[in-house]
Design a protein around this motif. Sequence first.
Motif, PDB file in Angstrom:
ATOM      1  N   SER A  45       0.815  -1.226   0.000  1.00 33.90           N
ATOM      2  CA  SER A  45       0.000   0.000   0.000  1.00 33.90           C
ATOM      3  C   SER A  45       0.846   1.273   0.000  1.00 33.90           C
ATOM      4  N   ARG A  46       2.045   1.216   0.594  1.00 37.39           N
ATOM      5  CA  ARG A  46       2.908   2.414   0.539  1.00 37.39           C
ATOM      6  C   ARG A  46       3.856   2.299  -0.638  1.00 37.39           C
ATOM      7  N   SER A  47       3.304   2.053  -1.764  1.00 37.23           N
ATOM      8  CA  SER A  47       4.052   1.757  -2.989  1.00 37.23           C
ATOM      9  C   SER A  47       5.294   2.630  -3.201  1.00 37.23           C
ATOM     10  N   LEU A  48       6.345   1.963  -3.633  1.00 38.43           N
ATOM     11  CA  LEU A  48       7.608   2.667  -3.888  1.00 38.43           C
ATOM     12  C   LEU A  48       7.492   3.648  -5.057  1.00 38.43           C
ATOM     13  N   LEU A  49       6.774   3.253  -6.098  1.00 38.33           N
ATOM     14  CA  LEU A  49       6.830   4.022  -7.346  1.00 38.33           C
ATOM     15  C   LEU A  49       5.511   4.678  -7.764  1.00 38.33           C
ATOM     16  N   ARG A  50       4.424   4.444  -6.987  1.00 37.18           N
ATOM     17  CA  ARG A  50       3.107   4.926  -7.462  1.00 37.18           C
ATOM     18  C   ARG A  50       3.154   6.405  -7.838  1.00 37.18           C
ATOM     19  N   ASP A  51       3.721   7.215  -6.958  1.00 38.05           N
ATOM     20  CA  ASP A  51       3.705   8.663  -7.220  1.00 38.05           C
ATOM     21  C   ASP A  51       4.745   9.096  -8.244  1.00 38.05           C
ATOM     22  N   VAL A  99       5.182  13.963  -5.798  1.00 38.94           N
ATOM     23  CA  VAL A  99       4.296  14.580  -4.793  1.00 38.94           C
ATOM     24  C   VAL A  99       3.463  13.471  -4.161  1.00 38.94           C
ATOM     25  N   ASP A 100       3.422  13.460  -2.812  1.00 35.83           N
ATOM     26  CA  ASP A 100       2.713  12.410  -2.096  1.00 35.83           C
ATOM     27  C   ASP A 100       1.239  12.388  -2.511  1.00 35.83           C
ATOM     28  N   GLY A 101       0.755  11.257  -3.004  1.00 40.60           N
ATOM     29  CA  GLY A 101      -0.660  11.132  -3.356  1.00 40.60           C
ATOM     30  C   GLY A 101      -1.014  11.653  -4.738  1.00 40.60           C
TER      31      GLY A 101
END
Length: 393
Positions: free
Chosen positions: A146-152, A161-163
């Motif tokens: 859930s705290r993905s390394l690359l999502r953002d 940027v977070d989120g």
Amino acid sequence: MVGAGPVGLLLTALLQSMDGVSVRLYEKRREYTRTRMVQLAPYLMADSVETYRADAIDGDSVEAIFDPSELERGLAFRQSIPSELSALLKSWALGFCPLNSIEQSLSDLIDARGPDGVERMADVVTAKDAIAMLQPGDVLIDSTGSRSLLRDQLVLGADDVDGANTVHVRLEYALVITFLYGQPYDCNESCKYYKNIENAHYKFIPMVHRTHFDGSVSHVTGIVNISAAEFEAMPSRVDGEWLRSNFPGVAESMDRFIDKVKEETHGEILGDLEVVRIPLDLYRARNATNRQWLAATSSEHPFATSPVFLAGDSAIGSPYFQSISLGFECAMFLAGLIAQPDLPLQVMLDRYELYIYKQWLRVYMRSKMIKHNKDLFESLDDPLALLDKLHIY
Ligand SMILES: Cc1cc2nc3c(=O)[nH]c(=O)nc-3n(C[C@H](O)[C@H](O)[C@H](O)COP(=O)(O)OP(=O)(O)OC[C@H]3O[C@@H](n4cnc5c(N)ncnc54)[C@H](O)[C@@H]3O)c2cc1C
């Protein structure tokens, strides 16, 4: 592949048996020690479109969202899964199962097949490391949870940027109360109602299933809705004693429910109660691939040439015991895409994005429906409050 949780491991095991694919799997944990129990959805092992759609809550949504040919292709891939892996999946789908057994057995299966094709690295990977390692011809998969390394990092110009790449819906705050019960026990909606009849507040809503290893032990996970202020006032994990001393209203409700179960089936709780407080959130990555980077003109950045995918909780997260099944579903789809080396890159990315979006629609509607039903259930004894929550036309 970064992240060897259940989804990264399943994907690795699927890719390991494919010709022409080799996997480098990074995991920061040295051993598998998680204690929680999870439940896999029966649709994961479906062998026909009808059984895939058998879910009481979202059977119709599945029919509305997916094309029949899509479902058929998914089932065909499932049937091609090597037998030792498919036997594991079937055994886990029998009931509640320790997450640790899922992770450990997948990990053991990968190791037992021998070192060919999979290299395992015990390391924390940073986003910078992952980007620097990416070479032409590689596929980078982020299965870091859930705290993905690359999502953002997948959004152009967002500068991490977070989120920036996340749609987030908070459904409720809940206490998740878990215990093993030494008798077979099942609970339908009437049972949930009658066992809560004296609980005006803090109704204990159980999810009951046999454990996967023993038909005579029931695993009970009850969800109790709490306010944001109560959530803030609690440590993240407590035991039954702590709850009774500090939140007697919640504990009385839970104890009343458990006493009624015991009265009916004459069993005992095995071991301790485990109480965890969690926000029940739904979220998805707006981009589950680096399609924005690949569509942009001439950049030197490795994301502008090699594909990146989010898998499992990195891509979509949901409450109400659905998330791991969704992650497995998406892992199978992604493995199916990688198994087709002639597929143009753009087509591969588009198909994955569309598939993730469809799974999101499905889980979003299913979760909102469950939450709505829970809200109505809380007001069953108060017709005016119940009517307030209904929008009939
Ligand atoms: C209390 C609780 C109960 C749950 N019950 C259920 C249930 O009944 N049914 C259900 O479907 N789901 C349940 N879930 C959710 C389920 O556990 C997750 O959906 C599932 O674990 C997601 O798998 P994953 O592999 O995507 O991510 P994770 O399990 O989070 O795995 C990610 C892995 O990546 C590794 N990692 C992270 N960052 C890095 C890095 N930088 N470098 C190297 N490695 C890294 C982590 O160590 C981890 O091993 C529950 C969750 C909780 C908290």
